[in-house]
Design a protein around this motif. Structure first.
Motif, short mmCIF file in Angstrom:
data_model
loop_
_atom_site.label_atom_id
_atom_site.label_comp_id
_atom_site.label_asym_id
_atom_site.label_seq_id
_atom_site.Cartn_x
_atom_site.Cartn_y
_atom_site.Cartn_z
N SER A 55 -20.46 48.82 131.96
CA SER A 55 -20.95 48.05 130.83
C SER A 55 -19.89 47.10 130.29
CB SER A 55 -21.43 49.00 129.72
OG SER A 55 -21.89 48.27 128.61
N ARG A 56 -18.68 47.60 130.16
CA ARG A 56 -17.58 46.78 129.66
C ARG A 56 -17.25 45.65 130.64
NH1 ARG A 56 -12.55 48.71 126.26
NH2 ARG A 56 -14.31 49.17 124.93
N ALA A 57 -17.28 45.95 131.94
CA ALA A 57 -16.98 44.93 132.95
C ALA A 57 -18.02 43.81 132.92
CB ALA A 57 -16.92 45.56 134.33
N VAL A 58 -19.29 44.17 132.76
CA VAL A 58 -20.34 43.15 132.70
C VAL A 58 -20.13 42.25 131.50
CG1 VAL A 58 -22.81 42.80 132.32
CG2 VAL A 58 -22.05 44.44 134.03
N GLU A 59 -19.75 42.83 130.37
CA GLU A 59 -19.49 42.01 129.18
C GLU A 59 -18.32 41.06 129.40
OE1 GLU A 59 -20.80 43.46 124.92
OE2 GLU A 59 -19.05 44.53 125.68
N ALA A 60 -17.37 41.47 130.23
CA ALA A 60 -16.21 40.62 130.53
C ALA A 60 -16.49 39.64 131.67
CB ALA A 60 -15.01 41.50 130.88
N GLY A 61 -17.71 39.65 132.20
CA GLY A 61 -18.07 38.73 133.27
C GLY A 61 -17.64 39.19 134.66
N GLU A 62 -17.38 40.48 134.82
CA GLU A 62 -16.94 41.02 136.11
C GLU A 62 -18.07 41.83 136.75
OE1 GLU A 62 -13.47 43.26 135.14
OE2 GLU A 62 -12.47 41.54 134.24
N ASP A 63 -17.82 42.31 137.97
CA ASP A 63 -18.79 43.14 138.68
C ASP A 63 -18.79 44.55 138.11
OD1 ASP A 63 -20.48 44.38 140.45
OD2 ASP A 63 -19.19 44.14 142.20
#
Length: 123
Positions: A55-63
């Motif tokens: 979830s945190r990675a998606v918010e940061a624009g990552e996979d």
């Protein structure tokens, strides 16, 4: 002086061996149950952490799924499924216990995580 053998001679030895065998079997069973419970808790923790990381990675624009796989691997688990709905991550992780004799326990647990902004619009 002659010694006569009675039918009950040696019965206590047989009983002691039987009790010892039952105690060993009970100990092995308890160890196996402990391994299964430990695996369940480890899988739940790995799934929780992997879902949060995704979830945190998606918010940061990552996979997000790549982040989930990495966090699960670091926690001794494997990601079985990873689903992302916007920034809401649903992850299923599996932990395999060490093999004893011919079997090994597997435990699968799922977790879902969303950013705090989904819960608290003020953040």
């Amino acid at each position: 002086m002659t010694s006569r053998r009675r039918p009950s001679d040696g019965a206590v030895s047989v009983l002691a061996v039987a009790v010892a065998l039952v105690l060993v079997m009970a100990t092995v069973a308890l160890i196996e149950v402990g391994a299964a419970v430990r695996g369940k808790h480890a899988a739940a923790a790995a799934a929780d952490l992997a879902a949060l990381a995704a979830s945190r990675a998606v918010e940061a624009g990552e996979d997000g799924c790549a982040a989930a796989r990495e966090v699960a691997r670091r926690n001794g688990a494997e990601v079985v499924t990873c689903r992302l709905d916007a920034a809401v991550a649903t992850v299923t992780a599996e932990v395999r216990a060490p093999r004893w004799w011919s079997w090994g326990w597997r435990s699968r647990q799922s977790a879902r995580a969303a950013p705090s902004s989904y819960v608290d619009p003020g953040s």
